[in-house]
Design a protein around this motif. Structure first.
Motif, PDB file in Angstrom:
ATOM      1  N   LEU A 298      67.428 -22.072 -63.944  1.00 46.53           N
ATOM      2  CA  LEU A 298      67.085 -20.688 -64.128  1.00 46.53           C
ATOM      3  C   LEU A 298      66.006 -20.122 -64.977  1.00 46.53           C
ATOM      4  O   LEU A 298      65.345 -19.463 -64.688  1.00 46.53           O
ATOM      5  CB  LEU A 298      68.483 -19.721 -64.188  1.00 46.53           C
ATOM      6  N   ALA A 299      66.092 -20.614 -66.082  1.00 42.98           N
ATOM      7  CA  ALA A 299      65.320 -20.332 -67.239  1.00 42.98           C
ATOM      8  C   ALA A 299      63.811 -20.871 -67.118  1.00 42.98           C
ATOM      9  O   ALA A 299      62.851 -20.290 -67.071  1.00 42.98           O
ATOM     10  CB  ALA A 299      65.876 -20.810 -68.575  1.00 42.98           C
ATOM     11  N   ARG A 300      63.930 -22.165 -66.474  1.00 48.30           N
ATOM     12  CA  ARG A 300      62.672 -22.632 -66.211  1.00 48.30           C
ATOM     13  C   ARG A 300      61.771 -22.031 -65.242  1.00 48.30           C
ATOM     14  O   ARG A 300      60.565 -21.850 -65.070  1.00 48.30           O
ATOM     15  CB  ARG A 300      62.827 -24.220 -65.779  1.00 48.30           C
ATOM     16  N   LYS A 301      62.552 -21.661 -64.147  1.00 46.40           N
ATOM     17  CA  LYS A 301      61.969 -20.934 -62.959  1.00 46.40           C
ATOM     18  C   LYS A 301      61.417 -19.775 -63.394  1.00 46.40           C
ATOM     19  O   LYS A 301      60.377 -19.020 -62.669  1.00 46.40           O
ATOM     20  CB  LYS A 301      62.907 -21.066 -61.627  1.00 46.40           C
ATOM     21  N   HIS A 302      62.463 -18.998 -64.253  1.00 46.12           N
ATOM     22  CA  HIS A 302      61.823 -17.633 -64.666  1.00 46.12           C
ATOM     23  C   HIS A 302      60.519 -17.755 -65.474  1.00 46.12           C
ATOM     24  O   HIS A 302      59.815 -16.755 -65.410  1.00 46.12           O
ATOM     25  CB  HIS A 302      63.226 -17.117 -65.365  1.00 46.12           C
ATOM     26  N   ARG A 303      60.334 -18.739 -66.343  1.00 44.80           N
ATOM     27  CA  ARG A 303      59.252 -18.701 -67.031  1.00 44.80           C
ATOM     28  C   ARG A 303      57.993 -18.895 -65.830  1.00 44.80           C
ATOM     29  O   ARG A 303      57.055 -18.405 -66.269  1.00 44.80           O
ATOM     30  CB  ARG A 303      59.176 -19.953 -68.004  1.00 44.80           C
ATOM     31  N   GLU A 304      58.269 -19.734 -65.054  1.00 45.41           N
ATOM     32  CA  GLU A 304      57.110 -19.906 -64.119  1.00 45.41           C
ATOM     33  C   GLU A 304      57.003 -18.488 -63.562  1.00 45.41           C
ATOM     34  O   GLU A 304      55.800 -18.167 -62.898  1.00 45.41           O
ATOM     35  CB  GLU A 304      57.603 -20.933 -63.149  1.00 45.41           C
ATOM     36  N   HIS A 305      57.800 -17.851 -62.850  1.00 44.42           N
ATOM     37  CA  HIS A 305      57.856 -16.510 -62.415  1.00 44.42           C
ATOM     38  C   HIS A 305      56.707 -15.691 -63.374  1.00 44.42           C
ATOM     39  O   HIS A 305      56.288 -14.840 -62.812  1.00 44.42           O
ATOM     40  CB  HIS A 305      59.205 -15.777 -62.279  1.00 44.42           C
ATOM     41  N   HIS A 306      57.107 -15.604 -64.724  1.00 41.55           N
ATOM     42  CA  HIS A 306      56.203 -14.906 -65.453  1.00 41.55           C
ATOM     43  C   HIS A 306      54.784 -15.258 -65.632  1.00 41.55           C
ATOM     44  O   HIS A 306      53.836 -14.386 -65.752  1.00 41.55           O
ATOM     45  CB  HIS A 306      56.847 -14.685 -67.044  1.00 41.55           C
ATOM     46  N   VAL A 307      54.511 -16.527 -65.542  1.00 37.61           N
ATOM     47  CA  VAL A 307      53.095 -17.085 -65.403  1.00 37.61           C
ATOM     48  C   VAL A 307      52.586 -16.632 -64.093  1.00 37.61           C
ATOM     49  O   VAL A 307      51.325 -15.954 -64.171  1.00 37.61           O
ATOM     50  CB  VAL A 307      53.207 -18.829 -65.080  1.00 37.61           C
ATOM     51  N   ASP A 308      53.418 -16.456 -63.024  1.00 35.73           N
ATOM     52  CA  ASP A 308      52.633 -15.946 -61.744  1.00 35.73           C
ATOM     53  C   ASP A 308      53.519 -15.119 -61.120  1.00 35.73           C
ATOM     54  O   ASP A 308      54.269 -15.429 -60.122  1.00 35.73           O
ATOM     55  CB  ASP A 308      52.301 -17.010 -60.885  1.00 35.73           C
ATOM     56  N   PRO A 309      53.647 -13.830 -61.538  1.00 32.16           N
ATOM     57  CA  PRO A 309      54.474 -12.993 -60.870  1.00 32.16           C
ATOM     58  C   PRO A 309      54.472 -12.705 -59.242  1.00 32.16           C
ATOM     59  O   PRO A 309      55.367 -12.179 -58.708  1.00 32.16           O
ATOM     60  CB  PRO A 309      54.513 -11.649 -61.546  1.00 32.16           C
ATOM     61  N   ARG A 310      53.284 -13.072 -58.710  1.00 31.65           N
ATOM     62  CA  ARG A 310      52.977 -12.900 -57.284  1.00 31.65           C
ATOM     63  C   ARG A 310      53.454 -14.086 -56.560  1.00 31.65           C
ATOM     64  O   ARG A 310      53.207 -14.142 -55.253  1.00 31.65           O
ATOM     65  CB  ARG A 310      51.610 -12.733 -57.081  1.00 31.65           C
ATOM     66  N   ASP A 311      53.715 -15.149 -57.028  1.00 33.66           N
ATOM     67  CA  ASP A 311      54.306 -16.512 -56.467  1.00 33.66           C
ATOM     68  C   ASP A 311      55.795 -16.186 -55.661  1.00 33.66           C
ATOM     69  O   ASP A 311      56.625 -16.069 -56.557  1.00 33.66           O
ATOM     70  CB  ASP A 311      54.216 -17.475 -57.383  1.00 33.66           C
ATOM     71  N   VAL A 312      55.771 -15.601 -54.737  1.00 35.30           N
ATOM     72  CA  VAL A 312      57.115 -15.074 -53.901  1.00 35.30           C
ATOM     73  C   VAL A 312      58.289 -16.129 -54.045  1.00 35.30           C
ATOM     74  O   VAL A 312      59.161 -15.660 -54.378  1.00 35.30           O
ATOM     75  CB  VAL A 312      56.730 -15.004 -52.400  1.00 35.30           C
ATOM     76  N   PRO A 313      58.321 -17.485 -53.715  1.00 36.47           N
ATOM     77  CA  PRO A 313      59.095 -18.352 -53.848  1.00 36.47           C
ATOM     78  C   PRO A 313      60.074 -18.137 -55.253  1.00 36.47           C
ATOM     79  O   PRO A 313      61.143 -18.161 -55.609  1.00 36.47           O
ATOM     80  CB  PRO A 313      58.667 -19.722 -53.657  1.00 36.47           C
TER      81      PRO A 313
END
Length: 223
Positions: free
Chosen positions: A93-108
């Motif tokens: 969850l934490a790893r994916k959330h960091r990725e989410h912050h890097v690219d907030p527009r990456d829908v998955p």
């Protein structure tokens, strides 16, 4: 190439709720959470045994949900990797959330990881059966939590989509979460509400008074 890009931008600007819903249902997590909701509703109706507590519990859960969002966001999603006994503690969850912050527009990356749901759903189902004095009350808990999960997934997805806010209520939620991603990751932790847990816990400042964070897009790093 230029024509294609311009057309793509026009499609983004004209995204409707129907378009957004069509994209939303293409991802596994909404189906998994929605499936849990459907099964929980069917089981709750089959069990019956209604009491006043079945009306009170959803109200309490709804009131507490912004605080649950806040705690999960701060303590789990923004978890900083740590070394414990020579091992790195860093959840998916934490790893994916960091990725989410890097690219907030990456829908998955907007959704709860389906890998997490494969164990979380059975755990929640088990809690609903074992942790309550009545099976009916446990299923009421599961129905309510599943419904809140669907609302969370939909709201979070919609905020990061190209759908533009129409209502004042949704615009406030949209703006608050966008501040979290593009202004400063240390504030505005709730997703489905605004001015609730963040306000009470001191993480909803006036955006004009907050400096733009250099690590909003790269959590826990220093530039």
């Amino acid at each position: 190439m230029t024509t294609h890009s311009s057309a793509d931008r026009r499609r983004r600007r004209s995204l409707t709720l129907r378009d957004a819903a069509d994209q939303f249902r293409r991802h596994p997590s909404p189906w998994m959470v929605g499936g849990m909701l459907a099964v929980a509703v069917a089981a709750r109706l089959a069990v019956g045994d209604w009491h006043l507590s079945d009306a009170v519990l959803p109200v309490v859960m709804l009131a507490l949900f912004p605080f649950a969002e806040w705690v999960i966001h701060v303590c789990i999603l923004h978890w900083k990797p740590r070394r414990v006994l020579g091992l790195t503690v860093d959840s998916l969850l934490a790893r994916k959330h960091r990725e989410h912050h890097v690219d907030p527009r990456d829908v998955p990356l907007v959704f709860i990881p389906w890998q997490t749901l494969t164990w979380l759903i059975p755990v929640l189902a088990g809690l609903s059966v074992l942790a309550f004095p009545r099976l009916g009350l446990g299923l009421t808990f599961l129905v309510t939590l599943s419904a809140l999960g669907v609302v969370y997934e939909w709201t979070h997805y919609l905020i990061h989509s190209d759908y533009k806010p129409k209502s004042r209520f949704y615009r406030a939620i949209w703006r608050s979460h966008r501040h979290h991603h593009y202004k400063n990751e240390h504030y505005w932790f709730t997703v489905t509400t605004t001015g609730t847990a963040d306000r009470l816990l001191g993480t909803a400042p006036d955006p004009e008074s907050v400096e733009k964070s250099p690590t909003a897009r790269s959590l826990h790093t220093v530039r």
